[in-house]
Design a protein around this motif. Structure first.
Motif, short mmCIF file in Angstrom:
data_model
loop_
_atom_site.label_atom_id
_atom_site.label_comp_id
_atom_site.label_asym_id
_atom_site.label_seq_id
_atom_site.Cartn_x
_atom_site.Cartn_y
_atom_site.Cartn_z
N VAL A 1 0.86 -1.19 0.00
CA VAL A 1 0.00 0.00 0.00
C VAL A 1 0.90 1.23 0.00
N PRO B 1 8.52 6.10 -3.18
CA PRO B 1 9.73 5.33 -3.47
C PRO B 1 9.89 4.09 -2.58
N ALA B 2 9.46 4.18 -1.32
CA ALA B 2 9.61 3.02 -0.42
C ALA B 2 8.70 1.88 -0.90
N ILE C 1 17.97 12.89 -3.24
CA ILE C 1 18.27 11.85 -2.26
C ILE C 1 19.76 11.56 -2.30
N ALA D 1 -6.35 2.94 0.12
CA ALA D 1 -6.62 1.83 1.03
C ALA D 1 -7.16 2.39 2.34
N ALA E 1 3.26 1.19 3.00
CA ALA E 1 4.20 2.28 2.70
C ALA E 1 3.36 3.53 2.40
N ASP E 2 2.26 3.69 3.16
CA ASP E 2 1.30 4.75 2.84
C ASP E 2 1.60 6.05 3.58
N GLY F 1 9.07 2.72 5.46
CA GLY F 1 9.15 4.14 5.07
C GLY F 1 8.51 5.03 6.09
C1 LIG Z 1 13.82 18.53 2.20
C2 LIG Z 1 14.01 17.01 2.33
C3 LIG Z 1 15.19 16.42 1.90
C4 LIG Z 1 15.37 15.03 2.04
N1 LIG Z 1 16.58 14.48 1.66
C5 LIG Z 1 16.79 13.16 1.85
C6 LIG Z 1 18.06 12.56 1.52
O1 LIG Z 1 19.00 13.21 1.05
N2 LIG Z 1 18.24 11.21 1.73
C7 LIG Z 1 17.23 10.44 2.25
O2 LIG Z 1 17.43 9.22 2.44
N3 LIG Z 1 16.00 10.98 2.55
C8 LIG Z 1 15.76 12.30 2.37
N4 LIG Z 1 14.55 12.85 2.69
C9 LIG Z 1 13.45 11.96 3.14
C10 LIG Z 1 12.69 11.37 1.94
O3 LIG Z 1 12.29 12.39 1.04
C11 LIG Z 1 11.45 10.62 2.44
O4 LIG Z 1 11.86 9.69 3.43
C12 LIG Z 1 10.79 9.80 1.32
O5 LIG Z 1 10.54 10.60 0.20
C13 LIG Z 1 9.48 9.19 1.84
O6 LIG Z 1 9.09 8.17 0.98
P1 LIG Z 1 7.89 7.17 1.33
O7 LIG Z 1 7.73 6.28 0.15
O8 LIG Z 1 8.09 6.55 2.67
O9 LIG Z 1 6.63 8.13 1.54
P2 LIG Z 1 5.79 8.99 0.48
O10 LIG Z 1 6.65 9.47 -0.63
O11 LIG Z 1 5.04 9.98 1.29
O12 LIG Z 1 4.80 7.95 -0.18
C14 LIG Z 1 3.58 7.57 0.41
C15 LIG Z 1 2.69 7.03 -0.69
O13 LIG Z 1 1.53 6.45 -0.10
C16 LIG Z 1 0.38 6.89 -0.81
N5 LIG Z 1 -0.76 6.82 0.12
C17 LIG Z 1 -1.04 7.65 1.16
N6 LIG Z 1 -2.17 7.24 1.77
C18 LIG Z 1 -2.60 6.14 1.12
C19 LIG Z 1 -3.73 5.28 1.26
N7 LIG Z 1 -4.61 5.47 2.23
N8 LIG Z 1 -3.85 4.23 0.41
C20 LIG Z 1 -2.95 4.02 -0.56
N9 LIG Z 1 -1.86 4.80 -0.75
C21 LIG Z 1 -1.70 5.86 0.07
C22 LIG Z 1 0.71 8.30 -1.27
O14 LIG Z 1 -0.08 8.69 -2.35
C23 LIG Z 1 2.19 8.12 -1.67
O15 LIG Z 1 2.30 7.62 -2.98
C24 LIG Z 1 14.34 14.24 2.59
C25 LIG Z 1 13.14 14.84 3.01
C26 LIG Z 1 12.98 16.22 2.89
C27 LIG Z 1 11.69 16.85 3.39
#
Ligand SMILES: Cc1cc2nc3c(=O)[nH]c(=O)nc-3n(C[C@H](O)[C@H](O)[C@H](O)COP(=O)(O)OP(=O)(O)OC[C@H]3O[C@@H](n4cnc5c(N)ncnc54)[C@H](O)[C@@H]3O)c2cc1C
Length: 405
Positions: free
Chosen positions: A12, A16-17, A53, A139, A167-168, A291
């Motif tokens: 879910v 990227p995660a 990243i 979800a 991973a939501d 994530g």
């Molecule tokens: C300014 C900044 C710089 C950064 N630099 C770095 C770096 O250099 N190195 C590093 O390792 N990290 C860095 N990070 C952290 C990194 O950007 C985040 O950890 C990462 O982008 C989060 O990814 P994710 O897949 O966990 O979450 P998200 O990208 O938030 O993905 C969540 C997904 O879940 C979906 N979703 C939400 N709710 C639901 C639902 N109910 N049902 C289905 N889908 C749902 C959303 O649509 C989305 O697609 C940085 C962060 C910031 C703010």
């Protein structure tokens, strides 16, 4: 008999995660689906997510394993050969500096810095070409049902799975529905992200300057470009966001003391509120959190997504191994193993990042002096220096197999 579509694993969240975890699961012949309401679309330059990243070597090895490195990503990436920490807080030890060189560890860069939108697009294209079913929906939750869970979607009905990889993101519905509590805290800061050009060379160096209101970090990108993460108080953030690009470039140049030369062409400027979050458990009731559904840290030391990629790789490894042995892939035993392994990696990092950030926000000069003194020690004591460098890149234990060197 149930007529619900049934999968081994449903992921879910299409960030990227989630995308990387789904690809790793599908390649192990687990029937896999991904549910997410929307997918990252490539915005035009100037309106893109400014985040880049700083992907450390173990994460780069993961990209290599998935066939994305060097192919789709190297051209847009810049090596991280030097990491520099500078105290610029104006206190007693102002100017204290630590420079880590990658040759001290190996003949490889510490990692590579790449734009988040390019990474997301590459992962999405890979997932679309893998044996993964896509459900573009939200979800709602996943109650336990007999020997599995039933994933409820807002519009497309329900799916059955043996285990869910959630991973939501930080507001995770799946975390709530699995009955997992969380601690959430907020910092009196925002991070301004942007990409900019500079007349001087960056020498493949990422510099984290510790200022009174938070770190200002520049991370190298190809061709005299760098990305910026500038953490400031919210009021200052508002002022900075209201400036024209040219005025902002001037402010940044001043803050950098002219180190990168003349700053110009600031694009993709965006402000991110700063918070921390930690789930009380990382897995429960056939739901594995990865994530930002599991943990959120401020962008200090480039840890966020690097930890999240390790979450996904560890979840895929444990699920894949159990599947190969014909064991239940959503069993409590597996979930506990995941929780223990990931907690050992995430918790200390989260604590150190929090401590470092709070020390910058403190109004007590002694706290600033202690932090800068700590930097001094790291610089001078060789075994400490080496430990900080190694652990900063990745944990030395419990690294998922495909990320090991
Ligand atoms: C300014 C900044 C710089 C950064 N630099 C770095 C770096 O250099 N190195 C590093 O390792 N990290 C860095 N990070 C952290 C990194 O950007 C985040 O950890 C990462 O982008 C989060 O990814 P994710 O897949 O966990 O979450 P998200 O990208 O938030 O993905 C969540 C997904 O879940 C979906 N979703 C939400 N709710 C639901 C639902 N109910 N049902 C289905 N889908 C749902 C959303 O649509 C989305 O697609 C940085 C962060 C910031 C703010």
């Amino acid at each position: 008999m149930s007529d619900l579509k049934e999968y081994d694993v449903v992921v879910v969240g299409g960030g990227p995660a989630g995308l990387s975890a789904a690809c790793l699961l599908a390649e192990q012949n687990l029937s896999t689906a991904i549910v997410s309401p929307f997918y990252p679309k490539q915005a035009p330059q100037g309106k893109r997510d400014p985040r880049t990243i700083a992907m450390m070597q173990p994460s780069v090895r993961l990209m290599e394993h998935m066939g994305l490195w060097p192919k789709a990503l190297k051209d847009v990436s810049s090596p991280l050969n030097h990491l520099r920490l500078v105290d610029d807080s104006g206190n007693l030890f102002n100017g204290t500096e630590v420079l880590f060189n990658c040759e001290e560890l190996s003949d490889q860069p510490f990692g590579w810095n790449m734009p988040l939108p390019d990474l997301s697009q590459a992962l999405l294209a890979l997932a679309r070409n893998s044996k993964i079913d896509f459900y573009e929906d939200e979800a709602l939750g996943a109650p336990l049902k007999n020997d599995g869970v039933e994933l409820q979607m807002a519009n497309l009905g329900n799916l059955k799975a043996k285990v869910i990889v959630a991973a939501d993101g930080r507001a995770s519905n799946l975390r709530k529905s699995a009955g997992i509590g969380m601690a959430e805290w907020f910092y009196d800061q925002v991070a301004i992200g942007a990409v900019f050009s500079h007349s001087g060379p960056h020498n493949d160096t990422s510099t984290e300057c510790h200022k009174q209101d938070g770190p200002l970090t520049t991370v190298p990108m190809p061709d005299n470009h760098s990305s910026l993460v500038w953490m400031v108080r919210p009021e200052r953030g508002k002022e900075l966001m209201a400036l024209t690009d040219k005025e902002f470039a001037g402010e940044l140049q001043l803050e950098l003391h002219g180190e990168l030369g003349i700053i110009s062409d600031v694009i993709n400027r965006k402000s991110f509120p700063m918070q921390g979050l930690n789930a009380m458990r990382y897995a429960r009731n056939r739901v594995i959190l990865i994530g930002e559904a599991a943990h959120v840290v401020p962008p200090i030391g480039a840890q966020g997504l690097n930890m999240s990629l390790r979450d996904g790789a560890m979840a895929a490894e444990l699920i894949g191994d159990a599947h190969a042995f014909g064991d239940d892939i959503g069993a409590d035993k597996l979930l506990t193993k995941y929780d223990t392994a990931r907690r050992r990696d995430v918790w200390p990092r989260q604590k150190i990042i929090d401590l470092m950030n709070r020390s910058l926000l403190s109004s007590l000069p002694i706290v600033h002096d202690a932090r800068a003194f700590g930097l001094n020690l790291v610089n001078r004591i060789a075994p400490l220096r080496s430990k900080v460098m190694r652990e900063g890149i990745s944990p030395t234990e419990n690294l998922p197999r495909i990320m090991q060197g």
